[in-house]
Design an enzyme around this catalytic site. Structure first.
Site, PDB file in Angstrom:
ATOM      1  N   ASP A  30       0.853  -1.199   0.000  1.00  0.00           N
ATOM      2  CA  ASP A  30       0.000   0.000   0.000  1.00  0.00           C
ATOM      3  C   ASP A  30       0.883   1.241   0.000  1.00  0.00           C
ATOM      4  OD1 ASP A  30      -2.031   2.039   0.921  1.00  0.00           O
ATOM      5  OD2 ASP A  30      -3.251   0.243   1.175  1.00  0.00           O
ATOM      6  N   ASN A  31       0.430   2.299  -0.682  1.00  0.00           N
ATOM      7  CA  ASN A  31       1.192   3.560  -0.638  1.00  0.00           C
ATOM      8  C   ASN A  31       0.599   4.550   0.370  1.00  0.00           C
ATOM      9  OD1 ASN A  31      -1.104   4.487  -1.881  1.00  0.00           O
ATOM     10  ND2 ASN A  31      -0.061   5.536  -3.564  1.00  0.00           N
ATOM     11  N   GLY A  35      -5.355   4.758   2.545  1.00  0.00           N
ATOM     12  CA  GLY A  35      -5.304   3.804   3.650  1.00  0.00           C
ATOM     13  C   GLY A  35      -4.457   4.363   4.784  1.00  0.00           C
ATOM     14  N   ASP A  55       4.085   2.119  -4.201  1.00  0.00           N
ATOM     15  CA  ASP A  55       3.078   2.637  -5.130  1.00  0.00           C
ATOM     16  C   ASP A  55       3.027   1.691  -6.327  1.00  0.00           C
ATOM     17  OD1 ASP A  55       1.716   4.043  -7.129  1.00  0.00           O
ATOM     18  OD2 ASP A  55       2.314   5.967  -6.256  1.00  0.00           O
ATOM     19  N   THR A  91      -3.092   4.355 -11.620  1.00  0.00           N
ATOM     20  CA  THR A  91      -3.202   3.262 -10.645  1.00  0.00           C
ATOM     21  C   THR A  91      -3.995   2.106 -11.241  1.00  0.00           C
ATOM     22  OG1 THR A  91      -3.015   4.780  -8.786  1.00  0.00           O
ATOM     23  CG2 THR A  91      -4.084   2.667  -8.330  1.00  0.00           C
ATOM     24  N   TYR A 144     -12.147   6.888 -12.733  1.00  0.00           N
ATOM     25  CA  TYR A 144     -12.406   5.688 -11.925  1.00  0.00           C
ATOM     26  C   TYR A 144     -13.182   4.651 -12.742  1.00  0.00           C
ATOM     27  CZ  TYR A 144     -14.005   2.974  -7.838  1.00  0.00           C
ATOM     28  OH  TYR A 144     -14.272   1.978  -6.926  1.00  0.00           O
ATOM     29  N   LYS A 148     -11.387   1.391 -14.125  1.00  0.00           N
ATOM     30  CA  LYS A 148     -11.748   0.027 -13.693  1.00  0.00           C
ATOM     31  C   LYS A 148     -12.163  -0.826 -14.886  1.00  0.00           C
ATOM     32  CE  LYS A 148     -11.413   0.007  -9.108  1.00  0.00           C
ATOM     33  NZ  LYS A 148     -10.676  -0.962  -8.303  1.00  0.00           N
ATOM     34  N   ARG A 185     -17.753   9.566   1.468  1.00  0.00           N
ATOM     35  CA  ARG A 185     -18.764   8.591   1.055  1.00  0.00           C
ATOM     36  C   ARG A 185     -20.025   8.796   1.888  1.00  0.00           C
ATOM     37  NH1 ARG A 185     -15.360   3.139  -0.377  1.00  0.00           N
ATOM     38  NH2 ARG A 185     -13.670   4.018   0.841  1.00  0.00           N
TER      39      ARG A 185
HETATM   40  P1  NAD Z   1      -9.767   2.617   0.305  1.00  0.00           P
HETATM   41  O1  NAD Z   1      -9.507   3.941  -0.308  1.00  0.00           O
HETATM   42  O2  NAD Z   1     -10.036   2.551   1.770  1.00  0.00           O
HETATM   43  O3  NAD Z   1      -8.618   1.584  -0.024  1.00  0.00           O
HETATM   44  C1  NAD Z   1      -7.807   1.669  -1.161  1.00  0.00           C
HETATM   45  C2  NAD Z   1      -6.372   1.380  -0.741  1.00  0.00           C
HETATM   46  O4  NAD Z   1      -5.515   1.422  -1.891  1.00  0.00           O
HETATM   47  C3  NAD Z   1      -5.837   2.426   0.238  1.00  0.00           C
HETATM   48  O5  NAD Z   1      -5.203   1.792   1.323  1.00  0.00           O
HETATM   49  C4  NAD Z   1      -4.845   3.230  -0.596  1.00  0.00           C
HETATM   50  O6  NAD Z   1      -3.824   3.818   0.178  1.00  0.00           O
HETATM   51  C5  NAD Z   1      -4.347   2.177  -1.571  1.00  0.00           C
HETATM   52  N1  NAD Z   1      -3.835   2.743  -2.817  1.00  0.00           N
HETATM   53  C6  NAD Z   1      -4.412   3.668  -3.616  1.00  0.00           C
HETATM   54  N2  NAD Z   1      -3.615   3.930  -4.677  1.00  0.00           N
HETATM   55  C7  NAD Z   1      -2.515   3.149  -4.543  1.00  0.00           C
HETATM   56  C8  NAD Z   1      -1.330   2.977  -5.311  1.00  0.00           C
HETATM   57  N3  NAD Z   1      -1.126   3.678  -6.446  1.00  0.00           N
HETATM   58  N4  NAD Z   1      -0.403   2.098  -4.868  1.00  0.00           N
HETATM   59  C9  NAD Z   1      -0.581   1.390  -3.729  1.00  0.00           C
HETATM   60  N5  NAD Z   1      -1.691   1.521  -2.957  1.00  0.00           N
HETATM   61  C10 NAD Z   1      -2.646   2.390  -3.361  1.00  0.00           C
HETATM   62  O7  NAD Z   1     -11.013   2.006  -0.501  1.00  0.00           O
HETATM   63  P2  NAD Z   1     -11.832   0.670  -0.269  1.00  0.00           P
HETATM   64  O8  NAD Z   1     -13.226   1.048  -0.077  1.00  0.00           O
HETATM   65  O9  NAD Z   1     -11.159  -0.199   0.720  1.00  0.00           O
HETATM   66  O10 NAD Z   1     -11.727   0.017  -1.722  1.00  0.00           O
HETATM   67  C11 NAD Z   1     -10.810  -1.019  -2.019  1.00  0.00           C
HETATM   68  C12 NAD Z   1     -11.042  -1.479  -3.446  1.00  0.00           C
HETATM   69  O11 NAD Z   1     -12.392  -1.932  -3.618  1.00  0.00           O
HETATM   70  C13 NAD Z   1     -10.809  -0.384  -4.487  1.00  0.00           C
HETATM   71  O12 NAD Z   1     -10.155  -0.946  -5.595  1.00  0.00           O
HETATM   72  C14 NAD Z   1     -12.197   0.036  -4.867  1.00  0.00           C
HETATM   73  O13 NAD Z   1     -12.254   0.508  -6.196  1.00  0.00           O
HETATM   74  C15 NAD Z   1     -12.990  -1.254  -4.704  1.00  0.00           C
HETATM   75  N6  NAD Z   1     -14.403  -0.970  -4.449  1.00  0.00           N
HETATM   76  C16 NAD Z   1     -14.810  -0.499  -3.234  1.00  0.00           C
HETATM   77  C17 NAD Z   1     -16.155  -0.222  -3.032  1.00  0.00           C
HETATM   78  C18 NAD Z   1     -16.679   0.280  -1.706  1.00  0.00           C
HETATM   79  O14 NAD Z   1     -17.875   0.529  -1.581  1.00  0.00           O
HETATM   80  N7  NAD Z   1     -15.875   0.430  -0.681  1.00  0.00           N
HETATM   81  C19 NAD Z   1     -17.085  -0.401  -4.067  1.00  0.00           C
HETATM   82  C20 NAD Z   1     -16.617  -0.851  -5.294  1.00  0.00           C
HETATM   83  C21 NAD Z   1     -15.271  -1.163  -5.473  1.00  0.00           C
HETATM   84  N1  UDP Z   2     -24.300  11.525  -1.245  1.00  0.00           N
HETATM   85  C1  UDP Z   2     -25.105  12.415  -0.540  1.00  0.00           C
HETATM   86  N2  UDP Z   2     -24.532  13.086   0.490  1.00  0.00           N
HETATM   87  C2  UDP Z   2     -23.250  12.924   0.886  1.00  0.00           C
HETATM   88  C3  UDP Z   2     -22.434  12.003   0.168  1.00  0.00           C
HETATM   89  C4  UDP Z   2     -22.998  11.331  -0.900  1.00  0.00           C
HETATM   90  O1  UDP Z   2     -26.282  12.593  -0.857  1.00  0.00           O
HETATM   91  O2  UDP Z   2     -22.814  13.582   1.855  1.00  0.00           O
HETATM   92  C5  UDP Z   2     -24.915  10.763  -2.350  1.00  0.00           C
HETATM   93  C6  UDP Z   2     -24.129  10.810  -3.665  1.00  0.00           C
HETATM   94  O3  UDP Z   2     -24.525  11.922  -4.428  1.00  0.00           O
HETATM   95  C7  UDP Z   2     -24.554   9.495  -4.298  1.00  0.00           C
HETATM   96  C8  UDP Z   2     -24.751   8.556  -3.104  1.00  0.00           C
HETATM   97  O4  UDP Z   2     -24.919   9.396  -1.975  1.00  0.00           O
HETATM   98  O5  UDP Z   2     -25.787   9.637  -4.950  1.00  0.00           O
HETATM   99  C9  UDP Z   2     -23.572   7.598  -2.872  1.00  0.00           C
HETATM  100  O6  UDP Z   2     -22.390   8.377  -2.833  1.00  0.00           O
HETATM  101  P1  UDP Z   2     -20.951   7.752  -2.519  1.00  0.00           P
HETATM  102  O7  UDP Z   2     -19.958   8.827  -2.794  1.00  0.00           O
HETATM  103  O8  UDP Z   2     -20.946   7.124  -1.181  1.00  0.00           O
HETATM  104  O9  UDP Z   2     -20.802   6.550  -3.549  1.00  0.00           O
HETATM  105  P2  UDP Z   2     -21.062   6.377  -5.119  1.00  0.00           P
HETATM  106  O10 UDP Z   2     -21.695   7.614  -5.690  1.00  0.00           O
HETATM  107  O11 UDP Z   2     -19.706   6.134  -5.688  1.00  0.00           O
HETATM  108  O12 UDP Z   2     -21.976   5.225  -5.186  1.00  0.00           O
END
Ligand code: NAD
Ligand code: UDP
Length: 315
Positions: A30-31, A35, A55, A91, A144, A148, A185
């Site tokens: 992790d970078n 995180g 990274d 990334t 993003y 992805k 979020r």
């Molecule tokens: P997060 O931001 O908490 O975790 C991401 C981690 O990746 C962090 O620890 C960050 O420091 C590390 N990172 C970012 N760029 C990096 C790089 N260039 N090199 C090394 N490390 C790097 O987010 P999360 O919610 O834990 O998400 C983890 C994964 O799951 C992500 O790939 C995200 O796209 C995917 N995901 C999460 C959700 C969700 O709702 N949480 C939904 C869909 C997909």
């Molecule tokens: N959202 C909101 N208030 C906030 C943060 C987010 O109404 O303070 C809304 C945002 O516009 C989206 C939904 O909640 O419609 C989920 O947002 P989030 O950023 O958590 O995730 P994503 O849009 O990537 O699903």
């Protein structure tokens, strides 16, 4: 087994470290962009755990054998992935190539944490894996979403060309303890606002929908997917209970007993209007479905935020 987790110090990654360390050696790469060492502090004395501050945009060299890779590194909240959009694409694209090269070299199975964002602002509802999505390629979420989508393409190209053992999961909105406080979020924003008695910020009219999966259910799904041979995915992982953002706000106010009211803010560009996974494939292929209800999961998450605010207040 030796298991490498990219993004292992993040929200989902740190829970995955906790689950896998029970039976395996875990290397967390992790970078620390989004995180934190705090998320993995409790593991650092474990002889089966190691942390590599790296990274993934730069090639990754690991001496020991690696049997499995969970590839999660990428900022996940709109606030963070839009902070440096070019870095987010790097990334997803260069980072995923580097991690796939490592998988190829080590002959390791690799799982990509993809996202429901590959469906964009979906015109089909609920979203099935066959749906190709409705994504704006030039908007503020594109770094993003398209990043992805390209990462998924790379996974399948390495599978076809280099016989890499791949697994692609599309994760829908997931929440729980260790969400970063200020990553913007919706669940973490609403809980913090409710606990601090501040107005709950509803973007737009609050009629847009999401489906929220509790972290423990997601971790279980990720591990089941990795454990299944001959399944590449993509497979949706999420909780198929859909609610509006307005309903989420009211639920959080009720559970936390907060005096907060609601305030309207502008809806961000390209904010998807509806999102709900069809999880028939995960049910059939992985025998997986979420077990934690929204009320139970939010209760646990609110409890964790309360405790963490007590340790280090926000202001
Ligand atoms: P997060 O931001 O908490 O975790 C991401 C981690 O990746 C962090 O620890 C960050 O420091 C590390 N990172 C970012 N760029 C990096 C790089 N260039 N090199 C090394 N490390 C790097 O987010 P999360 O919610 O834990 O998400 C983890 C994964 O799951 C992500 O790939 C995200 O796209 C995917 N995901 C999460 C959700 C969700 O709702 N949480 C939904 C869909 C997909
Ligand atoms: N959202 C909101 N208030 C906030 C943060 C987010 O109404 O303070 C809304 C945002 O516009 C989206 C939904 O909640 O419609 C989920 O947002 P989030 O950023 O958590 O995730 P994503 O849009 O990537 O699903």
């Amino acid at each position: 087994m030796n298991i490498l987790i990219t993004g292992g110090a993040g929200f989902i990654g740190s829970h995955l470290c906790d689950a896998l360390i029970k039976n395996h050696s875990v290397i967390c790469v992790d970078n620390l962009f989004t995180g934190s060492r705090e998320n993995i502090k409790h593991l650092e004395d474990n002889k089966n755990f190691s942390f590599v501050n790296h990274d993934i945009v730069e090639p990754l060299a690991i001496d020991e054998p690696i049997h499995q890779i969970y590839h999660l590194a990428c900022p996940a909240s709109p606030v963070h992935y839009q902070f440096d959009a070019i870095k987010t694409i790097k990334t997803n694209v260069m980072g995923t190539i580097n991690v796939l090269e490592l998988a190829k070299q080590k002959k390791a199975a690799i799982l990509l944490a993809s996202t429901s964002e590959v469906y964009g602002d979906p015109l089909e509802h609920p979203q099935k894996e066959e749906y190709w999505g409705n994504v704006n390629p030039i908007g503020i979420r594109s770094c993003y979403d398209e990043g992805k989508r390209c990462a998924e393409t790379l996974m399948f190209d390495y599978h076809r060309q280099n016989k890499v053992d791949i697994k692609v999961v599309r994760i829908f909105n997931t929440y729980g303890p260790r969400m970063a406080r200020h990553d913007g979020r919706v669940v973490s924003n609403f809980i913090l606002q409710a606990l601090e008695g501040n107005p709950i910020t509803i973007y737009g009219n609050g009629e847009q929908t999401r489906s929220f999966c509790y972290i423990a259910d997601l971790i279980n799904g990720l591990m089941k997917m990795m454990g299944k041979e001959h399944i590449t995915g993509p497979v949706n992982l999420g909780n198929p209970v859909e609610l509006t953002i307005g309903e989420l706000a009211k639920t959080i106010i009720t559970i936390s007993g907060s005096p907060s009211g609601l305030v309207r803010k502008p809806l961000p560009q390209d904010d998807p209007r509806q999102r709900m996974p069809d999880i028939s494939l995960a049910r059939k292929a992985l025998s997986w479905e979420p077990a934690v209800s929204l009320m139970e999961g939010l209760g646990k998450t609110i409890g964790w935020f309360k405790e963490s605010l007590g340790r280090t207040p926000c202001h």
